[in-house]
Scaffold this motif. Structure first.
Motif, PDB file in Angstrom:
ATOM      1  N   UNK A  11       4.233 -14.363  -3.128  1.00 19.73           N
ATOM      2  CA  UNK A  11       2.957 -14.480  -2.437  1.00 19.73           C
ATOM      3  C   UNK A  11       1.726 -14.156  -3.259  1.00 19.73           C
ATOM      4  N   UNK A  12       0.821 -13.389  -2.655  1.00 25.67           N
ATOM      5  CA  UNK A  12      -0.515 -13.188  -3.221  1.00 25.67           C
ATOM      6  C   UNK A  12      -0.788 -11.716  -3.542  1.00 25.67           C
ATOM      7  N   UNK A  13      -1.951 -11.477  -4.127  1.00 22.79           N
ATOM      8  CA  UNK A  13      -2.433 -10.111  -4.362  1.00 22.79           C
ATOM      9  C   UNK A  13      -1.451  -9.305  -5.194  1.00 22.79           C
ATOM     10  N   UNK A  14      -1.067  -8.158  -4.675  1.00 19.35           N
ATOM     11  CA  UNK A  14      -0.126  -7.289  -5.401  1.00 19.35           C
ATOM     12  C   UNK A  14       1.313  -7.811  -5.334  1.00 19.35           C
ATOM     13  N   UNK A  15       1.530  -8.905  -4.592  1.00 17.48           N
ATOM     14  CA  UNK A  15       2.875  -9.441  -4.381  1.00 17.48           C
ATOM     15  C   UNK A  15       3.704  -9.600  -5.645  1.00 17.48           C
ATOM     16  N   UNK A  16       3.178 -10.307  -6.667  1.00 11.34           N
ATOM     17  CA  UNK A  16       3.979 -10.502  -7.879  1.00 11.34           C
ATOM     18  C   UNK A  16       4.379  -9.183  -8.565  1.00 11.34           C
ATOM     19  N   UNK A  17       3.490  -8.180  -8.532  1.00  8.85           N
ATOM     20  CA  UNK A  17       3.811  -6.905  -9.202  1.00  8.85           C
ATOM     21  C   UNK A  17       4.948  -6.168  -8.492  1.00  8.85           C
ATOM     22  N   UNK A  18       4.856  -6.092  -7.179  1.00  5.47           N
ATOM     23  CA  UNK A  18       5.909  -5.358  -6.458  1.00  5.47           C
ATOM     24  C   UNK A  18       7.212  -6.167  -6.432  1.00  5.47           C
ATOM     25  N   UNK A  19       7.080  -7.501  -6.520  1.00  6.68           N
ATOM     26  CA  UNK A  19       8.286  -8.343  -6.553  1.00  6.68           C
ATOM     27  C   UNK A  19       9.063  -8.148  -7.846  1.00  6.68           C
ATOM     28  N   UNK A  20       8.345  -7.969  -8.952  1.00 10.31           N
ATOM     29  CA  UNK A  20       9.003  -7.727 -10.245  1.00 10.31           C
ATOM     30  C   UNK A  20       9.932  -6.522 -10.127  1.00 10.31           C
ATOM     31  N   UNK A  21       9.411  -5.460  -9.534  1.00 12.59           N
ATOM     32  CA  UNK A  21      10.204  -4.235  -9.359  1.00 12.59           C
ATOM     33  C   UNK A  21      11.436  -4.525  -8.489  1.00 12.59           C
ATOM     34  N   UNK A  22      11.213  -5.253  -7.398  1.00 12.28           N
ATOM     35  CA  UNK A  22      12.332  -5.546  -6.491  1.00 12.28           C
ATOM     36  C   UNK A  22      13.425  -6.348  -7.191  1.00 12.28           C
ATOM     37  N   UNK A  23      13.016  -7.293  -8.029  1.00 13.50           N
ATOM     38  CA  UNK A  23      14.010  -8.115  -8.734  1.00 13.50           C
ATOM     39  C   UNK A  23      14.897  -7.252  -9.616  1.00 13.50           C
ATOM     40  N   UNK A  24      14.266  -6.368 -10.397  1.00 16.32           N
ATOM     41  CA  UNK A  24      15.042  -5.504 -11.297  1.00 16.32           C
ATOM     42  C   UNK A  24      16.021  -4.641 -10.506  1.00 16.32           C
ATOM     43  N   UNK A  25      15.524  -4.105  -9.398  1.00 16.29           N
ATOM     44  CA  UNK A  25      16.355  -3.216  -8.587  1.00 16.29           C
ATOM     45  C   UNK A  25      17.528  -3.986  -7.975  1.00 16.29           C
ATOM     46  N   UNK A 289      -3.222  -6.924  -9.711  1.00 15.46           N
ATOM     47  CA  UNK A 289      -3.286  -7.135 -11.155  1.00 15.46           C
ATOM     48  C   UNK A 289      -3.531  -5.861 -11.948  1.00 15.46           C
ATOM     49  N   UNK A 290      -3.651  -4.728 -11.271  1.00 17.65           N
ATOM     50  CA  UNK A 290      -3.955  -3.474 -11.975  1.00 17.65           C
ATOM     51  C   UNK A 290      -2.709  -2.618 -12.197  1.00 17.65           C
ATOM     52  N   UNK A 291      -1.582  -3.079 -11.720  1.00 17.86           N
ATOM     53  CA  UNK A 291      -0.335  -2.332 -11.860  1.00 17.86           C
ATOM     54  C   UNK A 291      -0.420  -0.932 -11.248  1.00 17.86           C
ATOM     55  N   UNK A 292      -1.129  -0.811 -10.120  1.00 17.51           N
ATOM     56  CA  UNK A 292      -1.196   0.510  -9.475  1.00 17.51           C
ATOM     57  C   UNK A 292      -0.637   0.494  -8.044  1.00 17.51           C
ATOM     58  N   UNK A 293      -0.150  -0.663  -7.618  1.00 14.20           N
ATOM     59  CA  UNK A 293       0.345  -0.768  -6.234  1.00 14.20           C
ATOM     60  C   UNK A 293       1.618   0.060  -6.049  1.00 14.20           C
ATOM     61  N   UNK A 294       1.898   0.377  -4.809  1.00 14.90           N
ATOM     62  CA  UNK A 294       3.115   1.102  -4.461  1.00 14.90           C
ATOM     63  C   UNK A 294       4.235   0.095  -4.134  1.00 14.90           C
ATOM     64  N   UNK A 295       5.294   0.063  -4.944  1.00 12.41           N
ATOM     65  CA  UNK A 295       6.357  -0.929  -4.706  1.00 12.41           C
ATOM     66  C   UNK A 295       7.367  -0.490  -3.643  1.00 12.41           C
ATOM     67  N   UNK A 296       7.187   0.713  -3.066  1.00 14.64           N
ATOM     68  CA  UNK A 296       8.268   1.299  -2.257  1.00 14.64           C
ATOM     69  C   UNK A 296       8.513   0.556  -0.944  1.00 14.64           C
ATOM     70  N   UNK A 297       7.445   0.131  -0.262  1.00 17.30           N
ATOM     71  CA  UNK A 297       7.680  -0.575   1.013  1.00 17.30           C
ATOM     72  C   UNK A 297       8.498  -1.845   0.775  1.00 17.30           C
ATOM     73  N   UNK A 298       8.236  -2.515  -0.327  1.00 16.46           N
ATOM     74  CA  UNK A 298       9.020  -3.725  -0.592  1.00 16.46           C
ATOM     75  C   UNK A 298      10.461  -3.360  -0.960  1.00 16.46           C
ATOM     76  N   UNK A 299      10.632  -2.273  -1.692  1.00 16.70           N
ATOM     77  CA  UNK A 299      11.996  -1.840  -2.022  1.00 16.70           C
ATOM     78  C   UNK A 299      12.757  -1.434  -0.758  1.00 16.70           C
ATOM     79  N   UNK A 300      12.066  -0.754   0.135  1.00 11.68           N
ATOM     80  CA  UNK A 300      12.741  -0.377   1.388  1.00 11.68           C
ATOM     81  C   UNK A 300      13.021  -1.622   2.238  1.00 11.68           C
ATOM     82  N   UNK A 301      12.187  -2.642   2.098  1.00 14.56           N
ATOM     83  CA  UNK A 301      12.467  -3.914   2.776  1.00 14.56           C
ATOM     84  C   UNK A 301      13.697  -4.565   2.148  1.00 14.56           C
ATOM     85  N   UNK A 302      13.790  -4.473   0.822  1.00 16.32           N
ATOM     86  CA  UNK A 302      14.980  -5.001   0.139  1.00 16.32           C
ATOM     87  C   UNK A 302      16.221  -4.240   0.612  1.00 16.32           C
TER      88      UNK A 302
END
Ligand code: IPM
Ligand code: MN
Length: 357
Positions: A11-25, A289-302
């Motif tokens: 998706x958009x905004x911080x989406x790609x950054x938090x998705x990268x983390x989810x993929x690795x996990x 794009x600043x690499x400061x988002x919290x990836x945890x909600x997406x990880x918990x969704x995963x």
């Protein structure tokens, strides 16, 4: 070896950054737990509009329908606010929900012990919060017809329709009952039946349907009171059952009990077919794009996807525990940080969690 095909919509905004983390996990979990996960990435939201002129292209929807589960980051940006309504990223999301018949939106709100100080509410108010919002997702005022603008009036006029039939209310009530039976067996159905006919039907139908299950204790609340009770004494709730619009509002409110909306996962489900698993938070374009988002909600969704969507319970649990371990060591992303915490970037937080898996 079990094989899963999931669609990832970053998706958009911080989406790609938090998705990268989810993929690795997900890749690491699949190795550790001996399953194969094919991650198919598709465009969705504003980015899909840019490329195809459609926030929910058929190609993306078809791929989702064929998958075992869909993991979605977030969509939207103020820059699309002036587009025709059907072209906006949010409309794409509604189209996806409706195309997959995802009538049940499950939003668990649980306080993580190590984050108790992040809440804006007093510790004794939030410490025992463990509730689930069960929100009807493909009906009500979001989808009701007629809707639109009336142009032949002196001043601009617009309207929407809040409509449910009893079958729609029953099927979401059935989900709430199922969930409540795995928990404290308490359902609070939220409506506005003191004013709205549609809410009266909601209340009557829920009452009637729930009376079949003698284990369930059912209460009803008007939505304004429910909002008040959620900040006054949130631990009184077990399962909150409500309609699309009220669930949207109450779930943001409930999310904040945990300290950050950056912590909350959700699952959107059907009785059969793939579910969509996504964080409750939005795309946060201001920090994208600043690499400061919290990836945890997406990880918990995963993690919810692994558990509910793929039946990989152990992997799901491992991921949740990894998140808790990292938090209990004091690591935080900026949204959660206080003076004593070590502030990590999005990718650093991802790395820490990965190390605990
Ligand atoms: C949510 C969001 C969506 C909703 C928007 C983005 C359409 O706020 O999932 O809660 O209103 O359902
Ligand atoms: Mn919302």
């Amino acid at each position: 070896m079990k094989k899963y095909k999931i669609v990832l919509l970053s998706g958009d905004g911080i989406g790609p950054e938090i998705s990268e983390v989810s993929k690795l996990v997900l890749k690491k979990l699949s190795k550790n737990y001996n399953f194969d996960i094919e991650i198919i990435e598709k465009l969705f939201g504003g980015i899909a509009f840019e490329k195809y002129g459609n926030p929910a292209p058929d190609e993306t929807l078809n791929q989702c329908k064929k998958s075992d589960a869909v993991l979605l980051a977030c969509v939207g940006d103020i820059k699309y606010d002036s587009l025709a309504r059907e072209l906006r990223p949010e409309s794409g999301l509604l189209k996806l929900r409706s195309a997959l018949n995802l009538f049940a939106n499950i939003r668990p709100v649980k306080i993580r012990k190590s984050l108790i100080d992040s809440s804006t509410l007093k510790q004794e108010i939030v410490e025992n919060v463990d509730l689930i919002v069960v929100r009807e997702l493909i009906g009500g005022i979001y989808f009701g017809n007629p809707r639109g603008h009336i142009t032949n009036t002196k001043i601009p006029k617009a309207f929407n329709t809040m409509v449910y039939d009893s079958a729609e209310i029953e099927r979401i009530t059935e989900i709430a009952i199922k969930i409540a039976n795995q928990r404290n067996k308490k359902i609070c159905s939220v409506d506005k039946s003191n004013v709205l006919e549609v809410s009266q039907l909601w209340r009557d139908t829920v009452l009637n349907f729930t009376s079949k299950d003698k284990n369930i204790s059912l209460s009803n609340m008007y939505v304004d009171n429910a909002a008040m009770q959620l900040v006054r004494d949130p631990s009184q709730f077990d399962v909150i059952l409500t309609s699309n619009l009220f669930g949207d509002i109450l779930s943001d409110l409930a999310a904040m009990l945990t300290g950050s909306i950056g912590m909350l996962p959700s699952a959107s489900l059907n009785n059969n077919g793939p579910g969509v698993f996504e964080p409750v938070h939005g795309s946060a374009p201001d920090i994208a794009g600043k690499n400061i988002a919290n990836p945890i909600a997406m990880l918990l969704s995963a993690s919810m996807m692994l558990k509910i969507g793929l039946n990989e319970e152990e992997a799901a649990e491992n991921l949740e525990n990894a998140v808790d371990k990292v938090l209990s060591k004091g690591f935080r992303t900026a949204d959660l940080a206080d003076r004593s915490s070590e502030v990590l970037t999005c990718s650093e937080m991802g790395k820490k969690i990965l190390d605990e898996i």
